[in-house]
Write an enzyme that holds these catalytic residues in place. Structure first.
Site, PDB file in Angstrom:
ATOM      1  N   TYR A  12      -7.943 -13.719   4.134  1.00 49.29           N
ATOM      2  CA  TYR A  12      -6.618 -13.294   4.629  1.00 49.29           C
ATOM      3  C   TYR A  12      -6.649 -12.715   6.041  1.00 49.29           C
ATOM      4  CZ  TYR A  12      -8.540  -8.821   3.350  1.00 49.29           C
ATOM      5  OH  TYR A  12      -9.367  -7.736   3.276  1.00 49.29           O
ATOM      6  N   ASN A  16     -18.152  12.143   2.564  1.00 46.07           N
ATOM      7  CA  ASN A  16     -17.655  13.288   1.792  1.00 46.07           C
ATOM      8  C   ASN A  16     -17.694  14.511   2.697  1.00 46.07           C
ATOM      9  OD1 ASN A  16     -17.412  11.871  -0.592  1.00 46.07           O
ATOM     10  ND2 ASN A  16     -19.304  12.656  -1.502  1.00 46.07           N
ATOM     11  N   GLU A  57      -3.919   0.504  -2.178  1.00 49.32           N
ATOM     12  CA  GLU A  57      -3.163  -0.642  -2.674  1.00 49.32           C
ATOM     13  C   GLU A  57      -2.546  -0.370  -4.035  1.00 49.32           C
ATOM     14  OE1 GLU A  57      -6.521  -0.715  -2.193  1.00 49.32           O
ATOM     15  OE2 GLU A  57      -7.094  -2.377  -0.875  1.00 49.32           O
ATOM     16  N   HIS A 106     -17.483   9.321  -0.912  1.00 49.05           N
ATOM     17  CA  HIS A 106     -16.518   8.669  -1.801  1.00 49.05           C
ATOM     18  C   HIS A 106     -15.183   8.341  -1.144  1.00 49.05           C
ATOM     19  CE1 HIS A 106     -19.548  10.431  -4.383  1.00 49.05           C
ATOM     20  NE2 HIS A 106     -19.157   9.617  -5.346  1.00 49.05           N
ATOM     21  N   CYS A 142      -8.518   4.962   0.983  1.00 53.41           N
ATOM     22  CA  CYS A 142      -9.242   4.879   2.259  1.00 53.41           C
ATOM     23  C   CYS A 142      -8.570   5.735   3.314  1.00 53.41           C
ATOM     24  CB  CYS A 142      -9.245   3.443   2.771  1.00 53.41           C
ATOM     25  SG  CYS A 142     -10.024   2.270   1.662  1.00 53.41           S
ATOM     26  N   ASP A 186       0.840  -1.202   0.000  1.00 56.47           N
ATOM     27  CA  ASP A 186       0.000   0.000   0.000  1.00 56.47           C
ATOM     28  C   ASP A 186       0.872   1.248   0.000  1.00 56.47           C
ATOM     29  OD1 ASP A 186      -2.147  -1.748   0.377  1.00 56.47           O
ATOM     30  OD2 ASP A 186      -3.016  -0.605   2.038  1.00 56.47           O
TER      31      ASP A 186
HETATM   32  C1  5RP Z   1      -8.947  -1.243   1.704  1.00 54.29           C
HETATM   33  C2  5RP Z   1      -8.240  -2.495   1.942  1.00 54.29           C
HETATM   34  C3  5RP Z   1      -6.763  -2.494   2.004  1.00 54.29           C
HETATM   35  O1  5RP Z   1      -6.241  -3.778   2.072  1.00 54.29           O
HETATM   36  C4  5RP Z   1      -6.165  -1.616   3.055  1.00 54.29           C
HETATM   37  O2  5RP Z   1      -4.786  -1.932   3.117  1.00 54.29           O
HETATM   38  C5  5RP Z   1      -6.769  -1.722   4.426  1.00 54.29           C
HETATM   39  O3  5RP Z   1      -7.054  -3.028   4.791  1.00 54.29           O
HETATM   40  P1  5RP Z   1      -6.214  -3.913   5.755  1.00 54.29           P
HETATM   41  O4  5RP Z   1      -6.091  -3.181   7.079  1.00 54.29           O
HETATM   42  O5  5RP Z   1      -7.052  -5.168   5.882  1.00 54.29           O
HETATM   43  O6  5RP Z   1      -4.867  -4.218   5.152  1.00 54.29           O
HETATM   44  O7  5RP Z   1      -8.833  -3.541   1.939  1.00 54.29           O
HETATM   45  O8  5RP Z   1      -8.951  -1.012   0.331  1.00 54.29           O
HETATM   46 CA    CA Z   2      -7.816  -5.436   2.137  1.00 56.05          CA
HETATM   47 ZN    ZN Z   3      -4.315  -3.965   3.133  1.00 60.82          ZN
HETATM   48 CA    CA Z   4     -21.149  10.278  -8.626  1.00 59.50          CA
END
Ligand code: 5RP
Ligand code: CA
Ligand code: ZN
Ligand code: CA
Length: 224
Positions: free
Chosen positions: A95, A106, A185, A147, A55, A30
């Site tokens: 996983y 937003n 990611e 978003h 995120c 990431d």
């Molecule tokens: C959000 C996700 C990604 O994998 C992000 O890295 C956060 O998730 P995690 O804490 O499970 O790694 O799923 O797009």
């Molecule tokens: Ca993930």
């Molecule tokens: Zn992740």
């Molecule tokens: Ca839109």
């Protein structure tokens, strides 16, 4: 200077770090950046060179302060009225035991919410609200759905979950900055899979970024 220290410095300077979680987990790299420093250019970089989901991760203390639940808790609560939602229970994530997803927001100043400017505003203003502890402003400042996906860090961060969410927030804590960070990611459009660690390494070298292993960050955090 160790790579970890370079990582802290990068985060304090509003630069990206790259983090590979683990071969035993997602096996993904990431791009991570401290949310308080996010600009429209940071969003464009993530769209162009990462391509995953953008995120905003929030420390559990902040989530508690604004009473922000996990999405699973919201769906659980909605099951009374919509019983079929129960069938979607995420009990088979390959996983991890649980996801960190919460709601999508937003900033109320957004137009569509998706532009680089809108997403940067949503993300950076969330960090500023937390930093200034204006928790009562949550609903005044943001609307949902939106978003930008909010991810709720586990209590105790990497002590209880080893996702990029907790790893990124642990990096912020150790760097001494507001624990609100963006994760996205890195995806490979040639293979349709996650970017390999080798290719992420090449990208890091070319762009003078550090690439850290989740395990090293977790160990550093647990040894504080
Ligand atoms: C959000 C996700 C990604 O994998 C992000 O890295 C956060 O998730 P995690 O804490 O499970 O790694 O799923 O797009
Ligand atoms: Ca993930
Ligand atoms: Zn992740
Ligand atoms: Ca839109």
């Amino acid at each position: 200077e160790t790579d970890l220290e370079k990582g802290f410095e990068a985060l304090r300077n509003g630069e990206f770090i790259l983090v590979f979680d683990d071969d035993d987990r997602e096996g993904e790299v990431d791009m991570i950046i401290a949310s308080e420093f996010v600009t429209p250019k940071s969003i464009a970089t993530m769209r162009d060179y990462a391509g995953g989901l953008i995120c905003n991760c929030l420390h559990s203390d902040y989530c508690d302060a604004i009473k922000l639940p996990f999405m699973t808790e919201i769906m659980q609560a909605a099951c009374e009225k919509y019983p079929d939602l129960e069938k979607l229970t995420p009990n088979d994530i390959p996983y991890d035991e649980r996801s960190s997803f919460s709601i999508w927001v937003n900033h109320r100043k957004s137009f569509t919410g998706i532009t680089d400017i809108d997403r940067a505003t949503t993300i950076s203003e969330m960090a500023k609200m937390m930093k200034e502890e204006r928790f009562e402003d949550f609903g005044k400042t943001f609307r949902s759905p939106g978003h930008v996906c909010l991810l709720r860090g586990a209590d105790g961060l990497v002590k209880n979950r080893r996702g990029h969410t907790e790893i990124g927030l642990a990096m912020c804590e150790m760097a001494g900055i507001t624990p609100v960070c963006v994760v996205c990611e890195m995806m490979d459009s040639k293979t349709g899979k996650a970017t390999s660690i080798e290719d992420a390494c090449k990208y890091a070298e070319k762009n003078n970024l550090v690439l850290l292993k989740g395990e090293d960050i977790i160990n550093a955090y647990l040894n504080i």
